[in-house]
Scaffold this motif. Sequence first.
Motif, PDB file in Angstrom:
ATOM      1  N   PHE A  35      27.939 -30.250  31.656  1.00  0.00           N
ATOM      2  CA  PHE A  35      28.431 -28.888  31.812  1.00  0.00           C
ATOM      3  C   PHE A  35      29.634 -28.862  32.747  1.00  0.00           C
ATOM      4  O   PHE A  35      29.741 -28.031  33.628  1.00  0.00           O
ATOM      5  CB  PHE A  35      27.329 -27.980  32.350  1.00  0.00           C
ATOM      6  N   GLY A  36      30.566 -29.759  32.565  1.00  0.00           N
ATOM      7  CA  GLY A  36      31.748 -29.793  33.410  1.00  0.00           C
ATOM      8  C   GLY A  36      31.749 -31.003  34.321  1.00  0.00           C
ATOM      9  O   GLY A  36      30.737 -31.684  34.491  1.00  0.00           O
ATOM     10  N   ILE A  37      32.909 -31.242  34.918  1.00  0.00           N
ATOM     11  CA  ILE A  37      33.090 -32.412  35.769  1.00  0.00           C
ATOM     12  C   ILE A  37      33.598 -31.971  37.132  1.00  0.00           C
ATOM     13  O   ILE A  37      34.547 -31.177  37.224  1.00  0.00           O
ATOM     14  CB  ILE A  37      34.082 -33.401  35.136  1.00  0.00           C
ATOM     15  N   LEU A  38      32.960 -32.466  38.196  1.00  0.00           N
ATOM     16  CA  LEU A  38      33.431 -32.249  39.562  1.00  0.00           C
ATOM     17  C   LEU A  38      34.341 -33.405  39.930  1.00  0.00           C
ATOM     18  O   LEU A  38      33.912 -34.554  40.011  1.00  0.00           O
ATOM     19  CB  LEU A  38      32.251 -32.165  40.529  1.00  0.00           C
ATOM     20  N   ASP A  39      35.620 -33.124  40.083  1.00  0.00           N
ATOM     21  CA  ASP A  39      36.606 -34.161  40.320  1.00  0.00           C
ATOM     22  C   ASP A  39      37.519 -33.740  41.453  1.00  0.00           C
ATOM     23  O   ASP A  39      38.235 -32.731  41.365  1.00  0.00           O
ATOM     24  CB  ASP A  39      37.416 -34.414  39.034  1.00  0.00           C
ATOM     25  N   ASP A  40      37.486 -34.507  42.546  1.00  0.00           N
ATOM     26  CA  ASP A  40      38.367 -34.272  43.684  1.00  0.00           C
ATOM     27  C   ASP A  40      38.244 -32.835  44.204  1.00  0.00           C
ATOM     28  O   ASP A  40      39.231 -32.162  44.490  1.00  0.00           O
ATOM     29  CB  ASP A  40      39.814 -34.579  43.280  1.00  0.00           C
ATOM     30  N   GLY A  41      37.003 -32.373  44.324  1.00  0.00           N
ATOM     31  CA  GLY A  41      36.763 -31.054  44.896  1.00  0.00           C
ATOM     32  C   GLY A  41      36.954 -29.905  43.945  1.00  0.00           C
ATOM     33  O   GLY A  41      36.869 -28.740  44.365  1.00  0.00           O
ATOM     34  N   MET A  42      37.212 -30.181  42.655  1.00  0.00           N
ATOM     35  CA  MET A  42      37.391 -29.107  41.678  1.00  0.00           C
ATOM     36  C   MET A  42      36.342 -29.233  40.578  1.00  0.00           C
ATOM     37  O   MET A  42      36.158 -30.303  40.005  1.00  0.00           O
ATOM     38  CB  MET A  42      38.784 -29.127  41.059  1.00  0.00           C
ATOM     39  N   LEU A  43      35.668 -28.117  40.281  1.00  0.00           N
ATOM     40  CA  LEU A  43      34.690 -28.074  39.209  1.00  0.00           C
ATOM     41  C   LEU A  43      35.248 -27.189  38.104  1.00  0.00           C
ATOM     42  O   LEU A  43      35.482 -26.000  38.302  1.00  0.00           O
ATOM     43  CB  LEU A  43      33.357 -27.507  39.724  1.00  0.00           C
ATOM     44  N   THR A  44      35.481 -27.796  36.935  1.00  0.00           N
ATOM     45  CA  THR A  44      36.019 -27.059  35.790  1.00  0.00           C
ATOM     46  C   THR A  44      34.932 -26.906  34.745  1.00  0.00           C
ATOM     47  O   THR A  44      34.310 -27.882  34.349  1.00  0.00           O
ATOM     48  CB  THR A  44      37.223 -27.808  35.181  1.00  0.00           C
ATOM     49  N   LEU A  45      34.721 -25.676  34.317  1.00  0.00           N
ATOM     50  CA  LEU A  45      33.657 -25.368  33.370  1.00  0.00           C
ATOM     51  C   LEU A  45      34.200 -24.529  32.222  1.00  0.00           C
ATOM     52  O   LEU A  45      35.234 -23.872  32.340  1.00  0.00           O
ATOM     53  CB  LEU A  45      32.527 -24.603  34.058  1.00  0.00           C
ATOM     54  N   HIS A  46      33.472 -24.562  31.118  1.00  0.00           N
ATOM     55  CA  HIS A  46      33.765 -23.688  30.000  1.00  0.00           C
ATOM     56  C   HIS A  46      33.123 -22.328  30.280  1.00  0.00           C
ATOM     57  O   HIS A  46      32.067 -22.256  30.893  1.00  0.00           O
ATOM     58  CB  HIS A  46      33.205 -24.299  28.707  1.00  0.00           C
ATOM     59  N   PRO A  47      33.767 -21.224  29.865  1.00  0.00           N
ATOM     60  CA  PRO A  47      33.143 -19.913  30.088  1.00  0.00           C
ATOM     61  C   PRO A  47      31.713 -19.873  29.552  1.00  0.00           C
ATOM     62  O   PRO A  47      31.424 -20.383  28.472  1.00  0.00           O
ATOM     63  CB  PRO A  47      34.061 -18.959  29.309  1.00  0.00           C
ATOM     64  N   ASN A  48      30.831 -19.267  30.355  1.00  0.00           N
ATOM     65  CA  ASN A  48      29.405 -19.117  30.052  1.00  0.00           C
ATOM     66  C   ASN A  48      28.620 -20.416  30.208  1.00  0.00           C
ATOM     67  O   ASN A  48      27.454 -20.478  29.832  1.00  0.00           O
ATOM     68  CB  ASN A  48      29.179 -18.537  28.657  1.00  0.00           C
ATOM     69  N   ASP A  49      29.257 -21.444  30.751  1.00  0.00           N
ATOM     70  CA  ASP A  49      28.519 -22.645  31.115  1.00  0.00           C
ATOM     71  C   ASP A  49      27.741 -22.399  32.404  1.00  0.00           C
ATOM     72  O   ASP A  49      27.959 -21.411  33.117  1.00  0.00           O
ATOM     73  CB  ASP A  49      29.474 -23.822  31.340  1.00  0.00           C
ATOM     74  N   PHE A  50      26.839 -23.323  32.715  1.00  0.00           N
ATOM     75  CA  PHE A  50      26.188 -23.289  34.018  1.00  0.00           C
ATOM     76  C   PHE A  50      26.176 -24.694  34.594  1.00  0.00           C
ATOM     77  O   PHE A  50      26.277 -25.680  33.873  1.00  0.00           O
ATOM     78  CB  PHE A  50      24.766 -22.726  33.937  1.00  0.00           C
ATOM     79  N   ALA A  51      26.096 -24.768  35.907  1.00  0.00           N
ATOM     80  CA  ALA A  51      26.045 -26.056  36.592  1.00  0.00           C
ATOM     81  C   ALA A  51      24.895 -26.031  37.585  1.00  0.00           C
ATOM     82  O   ALA A  51      24.776 -25.094  38.390  1.00  0.00           O
ATOM     83  CB  ALA A  51      27.359 -26.334  37.315  1.00  0.00           C
ATOM     84  N   ASP A  52      24.039 -27.038  37.518  1.00  0.00           N
ATOM     85  CA  ASP A  52      22.970 -27.189  38.499  1.00  0.00           C
ATOM     86  C   ASP A  52      23.511 -27.985  39.682  1.00  0.00           C
ATOM     87  O   ASP A  52      23.889 -29.146  39.540  1.00  0.00           O
ATOM     88  CB  ASP A  52      21.771 -27.906  37.884  1.00  0.00           C
ATOM     89  N   ILE A  53      23.550 -27.339  40.830  1.00  0.00           N
ATOM     90  CA  ILE A  53      24.106 -27.953  42.031  1.00  0.00           C
ATOM     91  C   ILE A  53      22.967 -28.364  42.959  1.00  0.00           C
ATOM     92  O   ILE A  53      22.157 -27.524  43.382  1.00  0.00           O
ATOM     93  CB  ILE A  53      25.061 -26.986  42.753  1.00  0.00           C
ATOM     94  N   ASP A  54      22.883 -29.640  43.252  1.00  0.00           N
ATOM     95  CA  ASP A  54      21.878 -30.164  44.169  1.00  0.00           C
ATOM     96  C   ASP A  54      22.535 -30.530  45.489  1.00  0.00           C
ATOM     97  O   ASP A  54      23.520 -31.280  45.516  1.00  0.00           O
ATOM     98  CB  ASP A  54      21.197 -31.401  43.579  1.00  0.00           C
ATOM     99  N   ILE A  55      21.995 -30.015  46.569  1.00  0.00           N
ATOM    100  CA  ILE A  55      22.493 -30.311  47.914  1.00  0.00           C
ATOM    101  C   ILE A  55      21.411 -31.078  48.664  1.00  0.00           C
ATOM    102  O   ILE A  55      20.237 -30.695  48.660  1.00  0.00           O
ATOM    103  CB  ILE A  55      22.843 -29.024  48.679  1.00  0.00           C
ATOM    104  N   ILE A  56      21.796 -32.172  49.291  1.00  0.00           N
ATOM    105  CA  ILE A  56      20.874 -32.978  50.093  1.00  0.00           C
ATOM    106  C   ILE A  56      21.339 -32.936  51.544  1.00  0.00           C
ATOM    107  O   ILE A  56      22.497 -33.248  51.850  1.00  0.00           O
ATOM    108  CB  ILE A  56      20.838 -34.431  49.582  1.00  0.00           C
ATOM    109  N   VAL A  57      20.438 -32.558  52.434  1.00  0.00           N
ATOM    110  CA  VAL A  57      20.743 -32.483  53.866  1.00  0.00           C
ATOM    111  C   VAL A  57      20.438 -33.838  54.498  1.00  0.00           C
ATOM    112  O   VAL A  57      19.365 -34.413  54.279  1.00  0.00           O
ATOM    113  CB  VAL A  57      19.914 -31.377  54.545  1.00  0.00           C
TER     114      VAL A  57
END
Length: 316
Positions: free
Chosen positions: A1-23
């Motif tokens: 559902f898109g690629i995170l590249d060099d701090g930029m996340l590009t998505l297609h309209p109506n896509d979703f991205a599951d973001i996981d954060i680890i502390v």
Amino acid sequence: FGILDDGMLTLHPNDFADIDIIVVNHETDEQALNIPSDARMHYNLSSFGVRHAVTPEFVDSQGQSRHRLVVNQTTLPRGEGELTIEMTGTVFEVQNNIFIELSLDSQAPTVSLEPGIFTNLDSLNINDIPVKISIQDDFGVPKEGVELHWCFVRGGIVVSSSRSSIPMTHEGATGNIASFSAMLDIESQGIAFEKSDRLSVWFTHSDRAGNLLSGQGTALMPLDVYILWMAYEPTPTSINAEPYRPVLGDIITIEFTLENLGYLNGSTDVYLMDADGLVLDSNFLIRGAGKTTDDMLKEMQSTGLRVDYLITSGEL
């Protein structure tokens, strides 16, 4: 559902991205365990200075937080924005927030050949063909993942074992145009290219939003590459004998025309044989080096062969 590249996340309209954060613990790569229950991870979505959504999420005992980011014209009215992720809690200090640029991209990237590519090819130079392409996209394309594909088409049917592909190397980018290159050996898959074959070539890639390549030179519109066949191809074009019904004692005159239909010089042995396969004469040689008729007559007559006249066509 898109690629995170060099701090930029590009998505297609109506896509979703599951973001996981680890502390992790400060100045280590070790996960921070058993974080207090009041810890929250805040996902702040904004666009051109206007905040559109703030979503707090729990942080579990393993120091992980997950958020499903949905992007559309409502969450990003102008197609671009920022996602800021920050953590709050009562008994610890957060050293840094996470900042991700967001963009919506529904336009497919387009591919084009660099000038001179796949032109003036011949069958003697098919094992080291330089290929360069340009891919244009409003938000840029990943540097990895470009593939060059090819196959042979023989009698209108794809030779299945001739299908192959190689990766292409990123050469650089100017604005929204990226360049890629490769050296192509069309026989590297072990299948020999034949005179009647047609070479079909296409490219595959996608932009950071997952939009596939479009335009001439893609899987839907592959390139037909013309390759000039280089060979010596002597071809008999006519043979006549007079008289047509000889009787004993007649002198038979044989007119034999041999034409080189190819692009390379070569040599041809000419034999005169009877119906039983007996060689009547074989001690003259016509060589394809642009000889004149007089040169060939002298060569044949020097062997003792009687020649009344000879008709030739093309370069022998």
